[in-house]
Design a protein around this motif. Structure first.
Motif, PDB file in Angstrom:
ATOM      1  N   ARG A  69      -9.927 -10.876  -3.086  1.00  0.00           N
ATOM      2  CA  ARG A  69     -11.162 -10.062  -3.111  1.00  0.00           C
ATOM      3  C   ARG A  69     -10.885  -8.642  -2.623  1.00  0.00           C
ATOM      4  N   TYR A  70     -10.116  -8.539  -1.541  1.00  0.00           N
ATOM      5  CA  TYR A  70      -9.793  -7.225  -0.981  1.00  0.00           C
ATOM      6  C   TYR A  70      -9.054  -6.371  -2.011  1.00  0.00           C
ATOM      7  N   VAL A  71      -8.038  -6.976  -2.654  1.00  0.00           N
ATOM      8  CA  VAL A  71      -7.228  -6.234  -3.631  1.00  0.00           C
ATOM      9  C   VAL A  71      -8.105  -5.764  -4.797  1.00  0.00           C
TER      10      VAL A  71
ATOM     11  N   ASP B  95      -5.779   3.592  -3.686  1.00  0.00           N
ATOM     12  CA  ASP B  95      -4.400   3.091  -3.752  1.00  0.00           C
ATOM     13  C   ASP B  95      -4.195   2.027  -2.677  1.00  0.00           C
ATOM     14  N   LEU B  96      -3.626   0.900  -3.104  1.00  0.00           N
ATOM     15  CA  LEU B  96      -3.365  -0.159  -2.121  1.00  0.00           C
ATOM     16  C   LEU B  96      -2.111   0.183  -1.340  1.00  0.00           C
ATOM     17  N   HIS B  97      -2.177   0.007  -0.021  1.00  0.00           N
ATOM     18  CA  HIS B  97      -0.947   0.129   0.755  1.00  0.00           C
ATOM     19  C   HIS B  97      -0.398  -1.292   0.922  1.00  0.00           C
ATOM     20  N   LEU B  98       0.480  -1.684  -0.005  1.00  0.00           N
ATOM     21  CA  LEU B  98       0.919  -3.086  -0.064  1.00  0.00           C
ATOM     22  C   LEU B  98       1.514  -3.602   1.244  1.00  0.00           C
ATOM     23  N   PRO B  99       2.352  -2.820   1.953  1.00  0.00           N
ATOM     24  CA  PRO B  99       2.890  -3.348   3.213  1.00  0.00           C
ATOM     25  C   PRO B  99       1.791  -3.721   4.216  1.00  0.00           C
ATOM     26  N   ASP B 100       0.699  -2.956   4.265  1.00  0.00           N
ATOM     27  CA  ASP B 100      -0.401  -3.300   5.174  1.00  0.00           C
ATOM     28  C   ASP B 100      -1.081  -4.606   4.754  1.00  0.00           C
ATOM     29  N   VAL B 101      -1.264  -4.773   3.430  1.00  0.00           N
ATOM     30  CA  VAL B 101      -1.902  -6.007   2.942  1.00  0.00           C
ATOM     31  C   VAL B 101      -1.000  -7.195   3.284  1.00  0.00           C
TER      32      VAL B 101
END
Ligand code: KG4
Ligand code: ZN
Length: 335
Positions: A220-222, A231-237
């Motif tokens: 859901r967040y993505v 922009d998604l910060h993938l390392p944080d996710v």
């Protein structure tokens, strides 16, 4: 005393030779990951066929590396479950044939018990009681071991296994298969407090786990971030997802250890290769004065050394399996 271990329960063909119970003479793994990668998961028929192709050469190589001939084997220990039935049958049929031809005894081993026995290589087992956290691609459970070979499963996942959750979220983030190690690596660049994902059943007062809500929360967040054009910060996710799993596992494991009188905590299974989970469990263990043992990294994921070391211990107490022993895909830990 020489024990040969054979492990084929999932997608690793593995053979090991152990001397006198826990000294490793050879330990080989033929991984099939490349065969399953494009399917995004393990395909049972592909796994069984790959075991058939890999097992005989691997057996020869493992014995040669150990400097042991077939006739010198005292025991052949083999995983009989849980796992994929076709995959298990390949290892079991080979083990039976080898035992029959060499005169060695056949010993049947439970894969889950093997995972925490990986801790006993080199030094042998400390005195029980133990609390074992077993976290892999197929299982997530807390087990009280009041005395050697006696198991009381005190909690387990109600839906996905932890490894499965790692793999699914890694896939969602585009990290490939199996995604656990990639997600672990990416998390080191991220902030584990960046996003507050749910800690399922953290305060449930029991030792059960649930991963499905967390997985959905990440999805859901993505989706929401993408829909908002951010922009998604993938390392944080990745780090935030990992932290949610680790928090619950650490708190439940330590709660169980306290309830059962601060026994030795034994970690086992592929997810125990996770840097953050290992570090946090060791920190908590140090803080509370509870010894926490984790296998070396290569012995967390599926291997035959753990099967050989457990098989040798069961052989020593007189256990022998008959040549009629079936594979049991749903095998449970014996009480
Ligand atoms: O014990 P294992 O090799 O096989 C089963 O018995 O299932 O565990 C495999 C699982 C996979 O889901 C894999 O993604 C996960 O362990 N895994 C990890 C890491 N290394 C392997 N998960 C998180 N962090 C890791 N470093
Ligand atoms: Zn496993």
């Amino acid at each position: 005393m020489i024990t040969l271990g054979i492990e084929t329960s999932c997608d690793e063909t593995a053979v090991a030779v152990v001397e006198d119970g826990f000294h490793l003479r050879s330990n080989l793994i033929a991984s099939q990951v490349h065969l399953h990668e494009r399917f995004g998961g393990v395909v049972p028929e592909v796994a069984a066929r790959a075991h058939v192709e890999a097992l005989n050469p691997l057996l020869e190589e493992a014995l040669a590396e150990a400097g042991i001939g077939f006739s010198e084997l005292d025991a052949v220990a083999v995983t009989v479950g849980p796992g994929l039935v076709g995959a298990l049958l390949v290892g079991l049929a080979s083990a039976k044939a080898l035992a029959l031809a060499s005169g060695a005894d056949l010993v049947a081993v439970n894969h889950l018990e093997g995972h925490y026995w990986a801790n006993f290589l080199e030094h042998g087992p400390p005195d029980p009681p133990y609390v074992a956290l077993i976290v892999s691609g197929g299982h997530t459970m807390l087990v009280h071991v009041p005395e050697m070979f006696h198991h009381d499963v005190v909690g387990q996942t109600l839906d996905d296994a932890a490894g499965e959750a790692f793999d699914k979220v890694a896939r969602l983030l585009g990290l490939g298969f199996p995604g656990g190690p990639a997600l672990d690596a990416m998390s080191r660049e991220g902030d584990p407090q960046a996003i507050r994902f749910p800690r399922a059943l953290e305060d449930s007062g029991d030792y059960d786990f649930s991963m499905s809500g967390l997985k959905t929360a990440v999805l859901r967040y993505v989706k929401a971030e993408r829909a908002a054009g951010r922009d998604l910060h993938l390392p944080d996710v990745a780090a935030s997802f990992q932290e949610a799993i680790v928090d619950v596992q650490v708190s439940k494991t330590m709660a169980a250890a306290k309830e059962f009188g601060t026994p030795t905590v034994l970690l086992g299974g592929g997810v125990v290769a996770n840097t953050r989970l290992r570090d946090r469990l060791h920190e908590e263990g140090d803080r509370l004065g509870i010894p926490v043992l984790a296998p070396s990294l290569g012995l967390c994921t599926d291997n035959a050394a753990m099967i050989a070391v457990l098989g040798a211990a069961r052989w020593t107490r007189g256990e022998r399996a008959s040549l009629d022993t079936p594979a049991d895909p749903q095998l449970r830990l014996s009480a």
